[in-house]
Design a protein around this motif. Structure first.
Motif, PDB file in Angstrom:
ATOM      1  N   TYR A  75      -9.137 -40.582 -92.614  1.00 27.61           N
ATOM      2  CA  TYR A  75      -9.437 -41.989 -92.836  1.00 27.61           C
ATOM      3  C   TYR A  75      -9.275 -42.850 -91.592  1.00 27.61           C
ATOM      4  CZ  TYR A  75      -9.078 -40.571 -97.685  1.00 27.61           C
ATOM      5  OH  TYR A  75      -9.256 -39.940 -98.872  1.00 27.61           O
ATOM      6  N   ASN A  76      -8.794 -42.267 -90.488  1.00 27.94           N
ATOM      7  CA  ASN A  76      -8.638 -43.125 -89.314  1.00 27.94           C
ATOM      8  C   ASN A  76      -9.262 -42.520 -88.063  1.00 27.94           C
ATOM      9  OD1 ASN A  76      -6.788 -41.192 -88.683  1.00 27.94           O
ATOM     10  ND2 ASN A  76      -4.989 -42.508 -88.850  1.00 27.94           N
ATOM     11  N   GLN A  77     -10.317 -41.725 -88.264  1.00 23.09           N
ATOM     12  CA  GLN A  77     -11.079 -41.263 -87.101  1.00 23.09           C
ATOM     13  C   GLN A  77     -11.752 -42.456 -86.433  1.00 23.09           C
ATOM     14  OE1 GLN A  77     -10.922 -38.223 -85.875  1.00 23.09           O
ATOM     15  NE2 GLN A  77      -9.417 -37.922 -87.515  1.00 23.09           N
ATOM     16  N   ILE A  78     -12.178 -43.391 -87.266  1.00 23.71           N
ATOM     17  CA  ILE A  78     -12.691 -44.666 -86.789  1.00 23.71           C
ATOM     18  C   ILE A  78     -11.675 -45.721 -87.199  1.00 23.71           C
ATOM     19  CG2 ILE A  78     -14.528 -46.378 -87.051  1.00 23.71           C
ATOM     20  CD1 ILE A  78     -15.619 -43.999 -85.685  1.00 23.71           C
ATOM     21  N   ILE A  79     -11.237 -46.533 -86.253  1.00 24.61           N
ATOM     22  CA  ILE A  79     -10.233 -47.564 -86.557  1.00 24.61           C
ATOM     23  C   ILE A  79     -10.960 -48.881 -86.819  1.00 24.61           C
ATOM     24  CG2 ILE A  79      -8.230 -48.814 -85.685  1.00 24.61           C
ATOM     25  CD1 ILE A  79      -7.296 -46.152 -85.405  1.00 24.61           C
ATOM     26  N   ALA A  80     -10.719 -49.453 -87.987  1.00 23.24           N
ATOM     27  CA  ALA A  80     -11.380 -50.719 -88.340  1.00 23.24           C
ATOM     28  C   ALA A  80     -10.307 -51.745 -88.663  1.00 23.24           C
ATOM     29  CB  ALA A  80     -12.306 -50.524 -89.535  1.00 23.24           C
ATOM     30  N   LEU A  81     -10.228 -52.791 -87.839  1.00 23.26           N
ATOM     31  CA  LEU A  81      -9.256 -53.851 -88.060  1.00 23.26           C
ATOM     32  C   LEU A  81      -9.962 -55.050 -88.698  1.00 23.26           C
ATOM     33  CD1 LEU A  81      -7.239 -53.994 -84.717  1.00 23.26           C
ATOM     34  CD2 LEU A  81      -6.864 -52.557 -86.713  1.00 23.26           C
ATOM     35  N   THR A  82      -9.255 -55.732 -89.597  1.00 25.38           N
ATOM     36  CA  THR A  82      -9.824 -56.952 -90.158  1.00 25.38           C
ATOM     37  C   THR A  82      -9.649 -58.078 -89.154  1.00 25.38           C
ATOM     38  OG1 THR A  82      -9.605 -58.605 -91.865  1.00 25.38           O
ATOM     39  CG2 THR A  82      -7.647 -57.421 -91.293  1.00 25.38           C
ATOM     40  N   ALA A 126     -15.115 -57.344 -89.181  1.00 26.36           N
ATOM     41  CA  ALA A 126     -14.162 -56.292 -88.845  1.00 26.36           C
ATOM     42  C   ALA A 126     -14.399 -55.875 -87.402  1.00 26.36           C
ATOM     43  CB  ALA A 126     -14.340 -55.103 -89.783  1.00 26.36           C
ATOM     44  N   TYR A 127     -13.314 -55.471 -86.727  1.00 27.13           N
ATOM     45  CA  TYR A 127     -13.395 -54.964 -85.347  1.00 27.13           C
ATOM     46  C   TYR A 127     -13.219 -53.465 -85.404  1.00 27.13           C
ATOM     47  CZ  TYR A 127     -13.065 -59.755 -83.762  1.00 27.13           C
ATOM     48  OH  TYR A 127     -13.310 -61.071 -83.531  1.00 27.13           O
ATOM     49  N   VAL A 163     -13.510 -49.791 -76.787  1.00 27.50           N
ATOM     50  CA  VAL A 163     -14.243 -51.046 -76.899  1.00 27.50           C
ATOM     51  C   VAL A 163     -14.395 -51.390 -78.380  1.00 27.50           C
ATOM     52  CG1 VAL A 163     -16.333 -52.272 -76.242  1.00 27.50           C
ATOM     53  CG2 VAL A 163     -15.536 -50.334 -74.874  1.00 27.50           C
ATOM     54  N   TYR A 164     -14.097 -52.612 -78.723  1.00 25.06           N
ATOM     55  CA  TYR A 164     -14.277 -53.040 -80.108  1.00 25.06           C
ATOM     56  C   TYR A 164     -15.711 -53.501 -80.340  1.00 25.06           C
ATOM     57  CZ  TYR A 164      -9.475 -52.858 -81.684  1.00 25.06           C
ATOM     58  OH  TYR A 164      -8.259 -52.422 -82.080  1.00 25.06           O
ATOM     59  N   SER A 165     -16.339 -53.045 -81.420  1.00 24.79           N
ATOM     60  CA  SER A 165     -17.599 -53.653 -81.845  1.00 24.79           C
ATOM     61  C   SER A 165     -17.337 -54.438 -83.121  1.00 24.79           C
ATOM     62  CB  SER A 165     -18.687 -52.622 -82.112  1.00 24.79           C
ATOM     63  OG  SER A 165     -18.273 -51.348 -81.743  1.00 24.79           O
TER      64      SER A 165
END
Ligand code: HEM
Ligand code: FES
Lengths: 273, 237
Positions: free
Chosen positions: B118-125, B101-102, B81-83
């Motif tokens: 650095y990518n345990q949590i994925i953050a997309l712009t 950011a998602y 789920v994206y927050s």
């Protein structure tokens, strides 16, 4: 080179023949009184003479204003129309700058709101500038079309054309930088998109967009940068280049329309351009 | 003075019978003064042009320091789920400096790119990689959709339709002190290989990565030793 004919001086400005009984200095037989109108005329001539004696401007003015032009048509006015659109943008822009504030944290939008809603005639001046911008772009393209379809870009007028192309680019640069200034949502996103479009130029694009934004992101100085480019840098260049453009137009003369028959005796007349 | 234009004149001023000439002198004084005056004029012009140019071009070459920012606790984010988080990209410009950011947890079943800290949590712009409009996550279709020109991205932010040229940019993230930290943005190609932050519109697959070099101005990974301490005020979940 054929001698230029003396420019036609309008009737009202031509010296009146002397009344009988008046001689050179006018006070031998008459009352010696000079009417205020005569005095005013005399004063005007004196001032113009004074300036001309020191600057010799009249020769240049005559060279520029009283040229031989071919029998053209209304399309020949498109260049002057563009020029007037530019002058209108300059005047209205100068006065908009008296109220506008290039402040990205909200001052820019607020100052535009003030101009449109509160300032006396603000909506009118802003409207002139906003709609005039589109008018200028339309006119410059029409003028370019005229010179293209009439073959006016050919020898010896290539320089006029090349400078015209630079003027076209600068005019579009004005449109682009001016669009950001109201700093509403449309302005902001359109500028983001516009800067990113120019970032897609290979090799140099990424650096040009950094230059435009003053950094990798849209930041505090992006707006003032656009403002300075919009109201100082590009207008200065445009004024300089229009001067050269018009100098070349006057120097080379204007092309006759392509349907002019070469074997006809060219019919020249003097017009005020 | 016809001989002035004759060829094969000696280059020595002495041979030319110039007044005040001395042995071995080749540059006439007139020429010397000319060059000096023009050189000084050039130096004077450069003295204001070059600094002004540097002033205007400076931002292209300077790198703004980038700080890590706290965006929540690891448990605030779920794998599928994206927050949405509003983040600060640039300080001191009000709304214009913010972006969204998602963010979600990494899911090894979906995120096949190599795993690191650095990518345990994925953050997309939310910045569309076509020309930069803000994309929106459409839950029902499980896509990111761009309102401007119809760009569409899948759950991993990889383009599936429309004009975008590469996947959505991402942010470095770190889990430290029980909090999730968000770092600088980076760009990825279609295999989620990392590249330094590029502007939208610049492809990174094939020849694109050579046509659009990295910029001097984009932040590299800032040091992870001086992360800001979590403020006591942030609620845990
Ligand atoms: C700020 C923009 C411009 C201004 C104020 C301007 C003004 C003028 C004026 C007043 C003339 C006199 C003849 C006429 O009006 O047709 C002229 C001629 C000319 N212009 Fe422009 N111009 C501009 C842009 C351009 C552009 C974009 C081009 C083409 C790329 C161009 C190419 C020419 C050429 C080739 C002539 C010579 C026409 C002839 O000899 O018949 N100009 N310009
Ligand atoms: S900016 Fe998103 S599709 Fe064009």
């Amino acid at each position: 080179m054929p001698r230029l004919p003396t420019p036609p001086i309008p009737k009202v400005l031509q010296p009146k023949p002397k009344r009988p009984g008046q001689n050179g200095n006018g006070n031998e037989h008459g009352s010696g009184k000079v009417s205020p109108a005569e005095a005013a005329q005399e004063a005007g001539v004196t001032v113009v003479d004074w300036i001309d004696e020191r600057t010799s401007l009249s020769g240049g003015l005559r060279w520029l204003m009283f040229r031989k032009v071919p029998h053209g048509n209304w399309f020949y006015t498109l260049g002057s129309a563009t020029l007037f659109a530019f002058l209108s943008q300059t005047i209205t822009g100068v006065f908009l700058a008296m109220y506008y504030r290039p402040d990205a944290t909200g001052g820019a939008y607020e100052s535009m709101r003030y101009i449109v809603d509160d300032a006396f005639l603000g909506q009118f001046v802003r409207g002139m500038h906003k709609w005039g911008a589109s008018v200028m772009v339309i006119l410059i393209f029409l003028h370019m079309g005229r010179t293209f379809f009439f073959g006016a870009y050919k020898y010896p007028r290539e320089m006029t054309w090349i400078i015209g192309v630079v003027l076209l680019i600068l005019t579009l640069a004005m449109s682009f930088t001016g669009y950001l200034l109201p700093f509403d949502d449309r302005a902001y996103w359109a500028t983001i998109v516009g800067v990113n479009i120019n970032g897609t130029a290979p090799f140099l694009g990424p650096y040009i967009s950094d230059f435009l934004r003053a950094g990798p992101e849209f930041g505090a100085t992006t707006l003032s940068r656009f403002y300075a480019i919009h109201m100082l840098l590009v207008p200065g260049l445009i004024i300089a280049l229009i001067s050269v453009h018009l100098y070349l137009v006057a120097k080379l003369g204007i092309t006759a329309p392509p349907w002019t028959k070469p074997d006809e005796e060219p019919e020249l007349d003097v017009a005020e351009v | 003075m016809a001989d002035k234009h004759k060829k094969n004149l000696s280059k020595y001023t002495v041979d030319l019978n110039m007044p005040g000439a001395f042995e071995g002198e080749t540059v006439t004084r007139r020429r010397f003064m000319n060059v000096t005056a023009q050189g000084l004029g050039g130096i004077a012009a450069a003295a204001f042009t070059l600094p002004a140019l540097g002033f205007a071009l400076g931002p292209v070459f300077s790198r703004e320091p980038f700080e890590w920012q706290i965006i929540g606790r690891p448990d605030d984010f779920q794998p599928l789920v994206y927050s949405l988080r509003v983040i600060a990209l640039v300080a001191n410009v009000g709304e214009a400096g913010k972006s969204t950011a998602y963010i979600r947890k990494r899911d090894p079943a979906i995120d096949v790119e190599p795993e690191d800290e650095y990518n345990q949590i994925i953050a997309l712009t939310s910045r569309c990689s076509h020309l930069g409009c803000p994309v929106e996550w459409v839950e029902s279709a499980s896509i990111f959709a761009c309102p401007c020109h119809g760009g569409v991205y899948n759950f991993r932010g990889i383009r599936i339709d429309g004009p975008p040229v590469r996947p959505l940019n991402r942010f470095y993230t770190l889990i430290r002190n029980g909090y999730v930290y968000l770092g600088p943005m980076y760009s990825v190609n279609v295999e989620i290989k990392r590249f330094s932050n590029r502007d939208p519109g610049q492809p990174l697959d094939g020849i694109g990565q050579y046509l659009y070099p990295s910029r001097f101005s984009t932040a590299t990974l800032p040091p992870t030793t001086n992360l800001p301490l979590p403020p006591a005020g942030i609620p845990a979940g």
